[in-house]
Design an enzyme around this catalytic site. Structure first.
Site, short mmCIF file in Angstrom:
data_model
loop_
_atom_site.label_atom_id
_atom_site.label_comp_id
_atom_site.label_asym_id
_atom_site.label_seq_id
_atom_site.Cartn_x
_atom_site.Cartn_y
_atom_site.Cartn_z
N TYR A 54 -40.20 -87.26 55.65
CA TYR A 54 -40.78 -86.24 54.78
C TYR A 54 -42.19 -85.90 55.25
O TYR A 54 -42.82 -86.64 56.02
CB TYR A 54 -40.80 -86.74 53.33
CG TYR A 54 -41.10 -85.68 52.30
CD1 TYR A 54 -40.26 -84.58 52.15
CD2 TYR A 54 -42.22 -85.76 51.49
CE1 TYR A 54 -40.53 -83.60 51.20
CE2 TYR A 54 -42.50 -84.80 50.53
CZ TYR A 54 -41.64 -83.71 50.40
OH TYR A 54 -41.92 -82.74 49.47
N ASN A 126 -37.92 -78.66 41.34
CA ASN A 126 -37.04 -77.56 41.72
C ASN A 126 -37.22 -76.29 40.87
O ASN A 126 -37.30 -75.20 41.43
CB ASN A 126 -35.59 -78.03 41.71
CG ASN A 126 -35.32 -79.05 42.79
OD1 ASN A 126 -35.64 -78.83 43.96
ND2 ASN A 126 -34.76 -80.20 42.43
N SER A 153 -27.66 -75.89 46.02
CA SER A 153 -28.71 -76.88 45.79
C SER A 153 -29.32 -76.69 44.40
O SER A 153 -29.07 -75.69 43.72
CB SER A 153 -29.80 -76.73 46.84
OG SER A 153 -30.51 -75.51 46.62
N ARG A 175 -21.73 -73.44 52.20
CA ARG A 175 -20.52 -73.96 52.84
C ARG A 175 -19.53 -74.38 51.77
O ARG A 175 -19.90 -74.80 50.69
CB ARG A 175 -20.87 -75.15 53.74
CG ARG A 175 -21.75 -74.78 54.93
CD ARG A 175 -22.11 -76.00 55.74
NE ARG A 175 -22.94 -75.66 56.88
CZ ARG A 175 -23.46 -76.54 57.72
NH1 ARG A 175 -23.23 -77.84 57.53
NH2 ARG A 175 -24.20 -76.14 58.75
N GLY A 240 -36.84 -75.33 53.52
CA GLY A 240 -36.14 -76.48 54.08
C GLY A 240 -35.35 -76.11 55.30
O GLY A 240 -35.18 -74.93 55.64
N GLY A 241 -34.86 -77.12 55.99
CA GLY A 241 -34.03 -76.93 57.17
C GLY A 241 -32.97 -78.00 57.23
O GLY A 241 -33.02 -78.92 58.05
N MET A 242 -31.99 -77.89 56.34
CA MET A 242 -31.01 -78.96 56.16
C MET A 242 -30.23 -79.30 57.43
O MET A 242 -29.84 -80.45 57.63
CB MET A 242 -30.04 -78.58 55.04
CG MET A 242 -30.67 -78.50 53.66
SD MET A 242 -29.45 -78.10 52.38
CE MET A 242 -30.51 -77.91 50.95
N PHE A 264 -42.93 -72.12 51.94
CA PHE A 264 -43.44 -72.59 50.66
C PHE A 264 -43.15 -74.08 50.51
O PHE A 264 -42.07 -74.55 50.84
CB PHE A 264 -42.81 -71.83 49.49
CG PHE A 264 -43.32 -72.27 48.14
CD1 PHE A 264 -44.54 -71.81 47.68
CD2 PHE A 264 -42.61 -73.18 47.36
CE1 PHE A 264 -45.04 -72.23 46.45
CE2 PHE A 264 -43.10 -73.60 46.13
CZ PHE A 264 -44.32 -73.13 45.67
#
Length: 327
Positions: A54, A126, A153, A175, A240-242, A264
């Site tokens: 993280y 969130n 999410s 997905r 994010g970049g899962m 952000f």
């Protein structure tokens, strides 16, 4: 006083390095409060922090967890607020996954007593992220389009609900969309699109010439496709970049469509804004919970002693909602 806490002494796979330990908790001093945990949430950022990946890590050994609520059990000498018995947000710095925590009273945020514990425990990362993205990066009016990947999410879920309450249409990419299509449509999703079926020309047409604002949580090909589907002068915000894949932005769409690519991070927002600003965001979230705009599914609730099983479940794609910890 003794407390059971989820502790890790090294970075690694959360289900392997976390362990439930009995730790000593001192009596609260002047200006402090003893808080008993009611509910804590397991977020992807918790897992990333424990794994060591993280953006901000704790000094080891550390107690896990960033988001949760508790009840004030005792106040230090001369301390009058928040009152004993009140519900509060537990500060994240010392770690939330502990039966009892001694906190600086000034760091506690009061929680309305009339709201359910489960949804309140999810109110501080969130939902504020979704609100900040929808309010600060574009002026969306009823009938405008918002597009997002990773729509299943928690941030995606809350964004759909907020948009639906404002008359904003949403195109939601994920997905295995069939597994969540019904639940997303039930909370107001306009379009639910499977990642494998994504046709940017068709999506752009369905969105009336393209969305004005996009949210990227995936990276890689997913965001490249989304960039092609938004309208002129649209903004795409990455949080994010899962997939871990590089984000490749199609150059001609940037040039000829005048796109804005932004990022952000809620943690940074809090550090660069006042407590009053943060409280205003939390109050908006509480109002949205109270009026029925915001809700969230809970996949499962684990006792703290079973924290390894809890983080293992939180890592599974098959879950439906958040995994919570309690005593």
């Amino acid at each position: 006083m003794k407390s059971i806490a989820a502790v890790y002494s090294e970075y690694g796979t959360p289900s392997e390095v976390l362990r439930a330990e009995t730790i000593d908790v001192p009596a609260p001093k002047r200006g402090q409060a003893l808080v008993r945990l009611l509910r804590a949430v397991i977020n992807p950022s918790d897992l990333g922090m424990i794994a060591g990946s993280y953006g901000r890590l704790k000094n080891l050994p550390a107690v896990g967890g960033r988001e949760g609520i508790g009840v004030v059990e005792e106040l230090g000498e001369g301390t009058t607020f928040p009152p004993v018995g009140s519900k509060v947000k537990i500060p994240e710095d010392a770690g939330v996954w502990s039966q009892y925590s001694v906190c600086e009273a000034n760091d506690l945020f009061a929680i309305p007593s009339d709201l359910p514990d489960d949804i309140c425990s999810m109110a501080f990362i969130n939902p504020p992220t979704a609100l900040c993205i929808l309010d600060n990066f574009a002026e969306l009016k009823p009938g405008d389009w918002f597009i997002q990947n990773g729509a299943g999410s928690a941030v995606g879920y809350f964004a759909i609900q907020i948009c639906a309450s404002r008359g904003i249409k949403t195109a939601n990419i994920l997905r295995n969309s069939q597994s969540k299509r019904e639940s997303l449509e039930k909370i107001g999703a306009t379009l639910v699109i499977d990642e494998s079926d994504f046709d940017y020309k068709a999506v752009k047409e369905l969105c009336g010439g393209g969305a004005k604002l996009g949210l990227n949580q995936i990276g890689g090909t997913s965001v490249s496709n989304m960039i092609k589907a938004v309208g002129n002068s649209a903004t795409i915000v990455t949080i994010g970049g899962m997939t871990g894949e590089p984000i490749r932005f199609p150059t001609r769409f940037l040039i000829f469509n005048d796109l804005r690519l932004r990022g952000f991070w809620w943690d940074k927002w809090k550090r660069t804004h006042s407590r009053e600003d943060t409280e205003k965001i939390y109050s908006k979230v509480f109002d949205l919970i109270r009026n029925g705009t915001l809700s969230a599914p809970v996949d499962s609730v684990f006792e703290m002693q079973n924290v390894r099983e809890a983080v293992a479940r939180a890592s599974e794609n098959s879950r439906n909602g958040k995994v919570l910890l309690k005593f």
